[in-house]
Scaffold this motif. Structure first.
Motif, mmCIF file in Angstrom:
data_model
loop_
_atom_site.group_PDB
_atom_site.id
_atom_site.type_symbol
_atom_site.label_atom_id
_atom_site.label_comp_id
_atom_site.label_asym_id
_atom_site.label_seq_id
_atom_site.Cartn_x
_atom_site.Cartn_y
_atom_site.Cartn_z
ATOM 1 N N ILE A 50 0.873 -1.141 -0.036
ATOM 2 C CA ILE A 50 -0.081 -0.079 -0.159
ATOM 3 C C ILE A 50 0.821 1.234 0.001
ATOM 4 O O ILE A 50 1.913 1.179 0.642
ATOM 5 C CB ILE A 50 -0.776 -0.082 1.184
ATOM 6 C CG1 ILE A 50 -1.546 -1.239 1.325
ATOM 7 C CG2 ILE A 50 -1.733 1.180 1.371
ATOM 8 C CD1 ILE A 50 -2.165 -1.697 2.715
ATOM 9 N N TYR A 190 -6.347 -7.180 1.046
ATOM 10 C CA TYR A 190 -5.903 -6.325 0.263
ATOM 11 C C TYR A 190 -5.314 -6.770 -1.048
ATOM 12 O O TYR A 190 -4.371 -7.850 -0.524
ATOM 13 C CB TYR A 190 -5.374 -5.166 0.817
ATOM 14 C CG TYR A 190 -3.791 -5.180 1.085
ATOM 15 C CD1 TYR A 190 -3.431 -5.690 2.426
ATOM 16 C CD2 TYR A 190 -2.718 -4.865 0.214
ATOM 17 C CE1 TYR A 190 -2.074 -6.051 2.955
ATOM 18 C CE2 TYR A 190 -1.568 -5.089 0.596
ATOM 19 C CZ TYR A 190 -1.161 -5.550 1.997
ATOM 20 O OH TYR A 190 -0.057 -5.502 2.207
ATOM 21 N N GLU A 192 -3.029 -5.131 -4.457
ATOM 22 C CA GLU A 192 -2.467 -3.824 -4.860
ATOM 23 C C GLU A 192 -2.681 -4.047 -6.553
ATOM 24 O O GLU A 192 -2.730 -4.888 -7.311
ATOM 25 C CB GLU A 192 -0.854 -3.794 -5.029
ATOM 26 C CG GLU A 192 -0.629 -2.678 -5.569
ATOM 27 C CD GLU A 192 1.200 -2.459 -5.583
ATOM 28 O OE1 GLU A 192 1.723 -3.125 -4.545
ATOM 29 O OE2 GLU A 192 1.651 -2.130 -6.650
ATOM 30 N N THR A 233 -5.375 0.282 -4.056
ATOM 31 C CA THR A 233 -5.516 -0.933 -3.028
ATOM 32 C C THR A 233 -6.908 -1.335 -2.893
ATOM 33 O O THR A 233 -7.491 -0.389 -2.395
ATOM 34 C CB THR A 233 -4.736 -0.549 -1.529
ATOM 35 O OG1 THR A 233 -3.505 0.252 -1.836
ATOM 36 C CG2 THR A 233 -4.573 -1.993 -1.099
#
Lengths: 446, 446
Positions: A50, A190, A192, A233
């Protein structure tokens, strides 16, 4: 105050390890930084980061060793949030007062710069040298190709564990009696993604905003890079109806983005490729205590207190550890046992506080943003704060734009919440939320 | 329901490992139990154990495989607490209703018996074989003399981690992403001491009582053994004014015991020797999740949920894990993935509940026993329970003498506490604590 030069090993060449190397070199210590990974300056970034948001605490720590300006060159100030709500035009929320900003930096770009600066300050780096074991009372470290193979022994005066949330150094401390430890994963992961630059190298979205596409249980964020791109993200539950688990084909991914992020989809060229190429990462809150062993070993940064990223404070908290440690070194000179004791006692409550604040932000974002009562409360707070800026500083500002302890921000935030709980009991609040009556009520409770 | 015979490894030959071996042998599985320590049947006990208190949940699990009677032969029923308060004559508190008892057993004696029984049931034991690593998805274990030396590989169909609070099996699971884990030590340690038998082999204190010498922040307990002796445990803070840290000479130890435990001192022949010979041990609450890996690996007992000993439920909770697992095996036959999933989902909330109850008991004992308000509350509860035994079953009875889930005992205990908080607001309570008014108030809140 001076210190007798020591021979110091730092485990981990990440942001905290490199900054600590710079600080320790300024005291005249010999510093060797070990990292099990290759030199990040020679490799592609990992696609699992992130972007970082540097704020006051981070800058303060860089300023102390004279590298703030150098680092600002690779950072982009974000003065506001850009909200992308379905069915509404994009709108903006300023972060703080005029000129207050958080700064977007690519983790990889910053890490390369920090290693350069640490090398320039005289620290030695040993990349691709894996530390497998540590003898805590003797500050010895053992490295080798594999855990089972031949090991090399090094003896130092002191070892700093800056090796992140899954720290080997802490791992060794953890096997001892009376070491408190916890790791708690959240159910959200999460991934990217990337918005490339325009053909002329400019940014496709407003460059000075932190972009948010809130969608309840999941959301997308985007932060700008120097090359005109945005690092995005996607935060989303691992399992459940709308989840990473349930998007396994290109068709499903296309449907998901068309439904929830139609505008973003148009500006992300490699969306589907990135989505399936980049890993889905987990997020953890990690707490432990003690952080130090005699005058021999200390944990700094994520190895001592990993937090979820929803307050943008992970790196800032780690840098503030170093700033605090340095201040304590000035006070106690060569008495490293006192330095380490003071360091952990001062930092632990602050680390716990920012962990709690970060976790609460996650809970707010994932479960409360659809709650009309919560939104009304936030509206009242904001209105009151704008009329009485000196009487009501929001927790966000205390964390992000102040240098007061995190623990204080949490305590004042709790006190404010208690006041608001009483205010929210007032009848007919929807109709009179911006009335003098509500204002007086808050003033009477302050 | 039958199961296809599997080749199963159990890591740990303690109480839970041996009982699980007996259960699995009854299903016809091949069972090998590994332990890094020597066969406890051939060694002296360690001098660091608290005597065990077997209660209903433990007996139920033994009964299921027909060994309850055998084990009762080495247990002594305790029907009551014997309170030794300074300046008062010894007095007694019954644990439950007529005939309800907890049973004192020496850990060493019980462990030897359980291994005998497991061997008799056909389980193989490999003592002094140290497991260093586990391949979770393939259920392979690696053993050897040292962690760095040559390892032997074994492949099983399934591996059970019964290797206690510092489990190697869990340790391997813990390094994976999305594994929640915590270990929290309390600031109080314990030390084993001993009251020897009379010359004729009889007990020096009442044999059917759990003896307690409460002293606020510290306390001594004693539980009887078959040979006429008592195993005593001194619980005391590690640091502070009255603490293990501050008793380092024979003179200090003698002063401490003369001041706080004058009567005990007279019956402990080897007090000072034991005090300095026996280790001071720490106590930890350990929680984790998940407890299983696919259909390959499962944690049972302390490796999944270590608790502080203040409810006397550690072993009982581990035995109940096995009882529950066995019931689930009957339901799902060869579907081990479902068996493991159901097992962990059913047991986790109960493990958390008994951890919480045990920790609260510690807090009560160490900080509340001197609080007159707390004592008054307990007096009211006891009075009400004696008049309405079917309406107010104390949490202690629900935990110790019932087979209902721990989570239920905790929930009902919380509801009772809430009622008592209201009752404690009544004016003039000291004067009317046993009045019909207070009784009616409780009845109205139930």
């Amino acid at each position: 105050m001076t210190q007798t030069p020591k021979n110091i090993a730092i485990i981990g060449s990440g942001l905290v390890g490199s900054l600590l190397a710079i600080y320790l070199r300024r005291w005249g210590h010999a510093v060797t930084v070990f990292d099990r990974r290759p030199d990040i300056r020679n490799v592609e970034f990992s696609g699992r980061s992130i972007n970082l948001a540097m704020s006051n605490r981070g800058w303060k720590a860089l300023r102390e060793v004279g590298i703030e300006k150098e680092v600002k060159k690779i950072a982009i100030p974000l003065y506001k949030r850009a909200m992308h709500v379905i069915g509404q035009a994009e709108y903006f929320q300023n972060y703080g007062k005029e000129g207050e900003a958080i700064w977007s930096i690519s983790r990889g770009v910053l890490n390369r710069k920090m290693i350069d600066l640490a090398e320039g300050a005289g620290a030695a780096f040993r990349f691709e040298e894996k530390v497998w074991d540590i003898n805590l009372p003797e500050a010895k470290i053992y490295t080798g190709e594999t855990e089972k193979g031949e090991w090399k022994e090094y003896r130092y005066d002191m070892v700093f564990g800056c090796d992140g949330a899954f720290s080997r150094v802490r791992h060794k401390m953890q096997r001892r009696s009376r070491f408190d430890y916890s790791q708690d994963f959240i159910d959200v992961g999460y991934k990217e993604l990337r918005i490339p630059p325009n053909e002329d190298g400019s940014h496709q979205l407003d460059k000075h905003s932190f972009h948010i596409w809130p969608r309840g249980a999941f959301m997308l964020i985007a932060m700008p890079n120097l090359d005109g791109s945005f690092t995005c993200t996607l935060f989303m539950p691992f399992e459940g109806e709308v989840s990473f688990e349930n998007i396994t084909t290109e068709k499903q991914a296309r449907e998901f983005f068309s439904k929830y992020f139609p505008n973003v989809m148009q500006v992300m060229d490699d969306l589907l490729e990135d989505f399936f190429k980049n890993p889905t990462s987990a997020m953890v809150t990690m707490k432990c205590y003690p952080w130090t062993y005699w005058d021999k070993v200390a944990l700094v940064g994520d190895s001592a207190h990993a937090i979820v990223p929803f307050y943008g404070q992970g790196m800032n908290a780690g840098f503030e550890d170093i700033y605090a440690l340095n201040r304590i070194m000035k006070r106690y000179g060569d008495d490293w046992e006192t330095i380490f004791q003071t360091y952990q006692k001062e930092r632990k409550p602050n680390a716990d506080a920012i962990a709690e604040l970060s976790y609460r932000n996650f809970m707010e974002m994932s479960s409360k943003t659809a709650d009309p009562k919560f939104l009304l409360q936030k509206k009242i707070e904001k209105h009151f704060a704008s009329k009485h800026p000196e009487k009501w500083i929001p927790a966000y500002s205390r964390v992000t734009f102040s240098e007061r302890p995190y623990a204080e921000a949490l305590a004042i935030g709790d006190a404010q919440e208690k006041i608001m709980q009483e205010v929210m009991q007032m009848p007919n609040l929807e109709a009179k939320w911006d009335s003098p009556e509500v204002e007086q009520k808050i003033l009477s409770l302050l």
